[in-house]
Write an enzyme that holds these catalytic residues in place. Structure first.
Site, mmCIF file in Angstrom:
data_model
loop_
_atom_site.group_PDB
_atom_site.id
_atom_site.type_symbol
_atom_site.label_atom_id
_atom_site.label_comp_id
_atom_site.label_asym_id
_atom_site.label_seq_id
_atom_site.Cartn_x
_atom_site.Cartn_y
_atom_site.Cartn_z
ATOM 1 N N GLY A 94 7.966 42.575 -7.036
ATOM 2 C CA GLY A 94 9.246 43.272 -6.980
ATOM 3 C C GLY A 94 10.427 42.401 -6.589
ATOM 4 N N GLN A 95 10.262 41.075 -6.683
ATOM 5 C CA GLN A 95 11.369 40.182 -6.329
ATOM 6 C C GLN A 95 12.420 40.190 -7.429
ATOM 7 O OE1 GLN A 95 10.153 36.130 -5.515
ATOM 8 N NE2 GLN A 95 12.177 35.533 -4.767
ATOM 9 N N HIS A 101 13.833 35.504 0.712
ATOM 10 C CA HIS A 101 14.461 36.312 1.755
ATOM 11 C C HIS A 101 13.440 37.272 2.339
ATOM 12 C CE1 HIS A 101 15.005 38.110 -2.225
ATOM 13 N NE2 HIS A 101 14.874 39.293 -1.628
HETATM 14 P P1 5GP Z 1 14.331 41.552 -3.801
HETATM 15 O O1 5GP Z 1 14.286 42.650 -4.842
HETATM 16 O O2 5GP Z 1 14.516 40.200 -4.458
HETATM 17 O O3 5GP Z 1 13.189 41.575 -2.823
HETATM 18 O O4 5GP Z 1 15.598 41.854 -2.909
HETATM 19 C C1 5GP Z 1 16.892 41.503 -3.286
HETATM 20 C C2 5GP Z 1 17.817 42.278 -2.397
HETATM 21 O O5 5GP Z 1 19.069 41.666 -2.443
HETATM 22 C C3 5GP Z 1 18.013 43.741 -2.807
HETATM 23 O O6 5GP Z 1 17.641 44.586 -1.736
HETATM 24 C C4 5GP Z 1 19.495 43.830 -3.153
HETATM 25 O O7 5GP Z 1 20.077 45.043 -2.755
HETATM 26 C C5 5GP Z 1 20.065 42.644 -2.388
HETATM 27 N N1 5GP Z 1 21.232 42.053 -2.979
HETATM 28 C C6 5GP Z 1 21.404 41.723 -4.295
HETATM 29 N N2 5GP Z 1 22.623 41.184 -4.487
HETATM 30 C C7 5GP Z 1 23.232 41.178 -3.267
HETATM 31 C C8 5GP Z 1 24.523 40.743 -2.839
HETATM 32 O O8 5GP Z 1 25.360 40.258 -3.610
HETATM 33 N N3 5GP Z 1 24.801 40.885 -1.516
HETATM 34 C C9 5GP Z 1 23.894 41.413 -0.635
HETATM 35 N N4 5GP Z 1 24.275 41.506 0.649
HETATM 36 N N5 5GP Z 1 22.672 41.833 -1.021
HETATM 37 C C10 5GP Z 1 22.354 41.716 -2.320
#
Ligand code: 5GP
Ligand code: ZN
Length: 115
Positions: A94-95, A101
């Protein structure tokens, strides 16, 4: 710094975000689309695509630092209520942003198993 990476650009100050922690190695920001009352993203300032990439570094200091800071932030923001840390990795994990992060989620009961 990868100019095509949104989190590198946030760490460089090119894209605004709500920064809740910062030192020379690690930055923590509020998630722009929070999935819980507490939703913080803790990441290395240096670009690592995912946790597997970081695991190949001989020096484990960054891995330890990420989880130390994530743990402290989670505890500070939720106290004894508890919280959840998540590291989505790869497409089936789900990345969606390919800069490592740690999600710190809290402020509501969490379900198990996750979706
Ligand atoms: P992943 O799906 O990769 O585990 O998580 C990515 C996270 O980054 C998501 O929860 C999404 O809401 C957050 N995110 C994506 N773009 C931005 C951004 O421009 N600023 C912030 N603060 N969070 C972001
Ligand atoms: Zn990056």
């Amino acid at each position: 710094m990868h100019s095509g990476c949104i989190f590198c650009r946030i760490a460089a100050g090119e894209i605004p975000s709500k920064v809740v922690f910062r030192d020379e190695d690690v930055i923590a920001i509020e998630d722009v689309n929070p999935q819980a009352p507490v939703h913080v993203l803790v990441m290395p300032v240096a670009h690592h695509p995912d946790i597997v990439d970081l695991s190949h570094c001989a020096d484990a200091t960054m891995m330890a630092k990420l989880f130390t800071i994530a743990s402290r932030l989670g505890h500070q923001r939720t106290s004894s209520a508890g919280f959840r840390m998540v590291v989505n990795t790869g497409p089936q994990g789900g990345q969606t942003v390919d800069h490592l992060h740690v999600h710190v989620l809290g402020g509501r009961p969490m379900k198990w198993p996750p979706g």
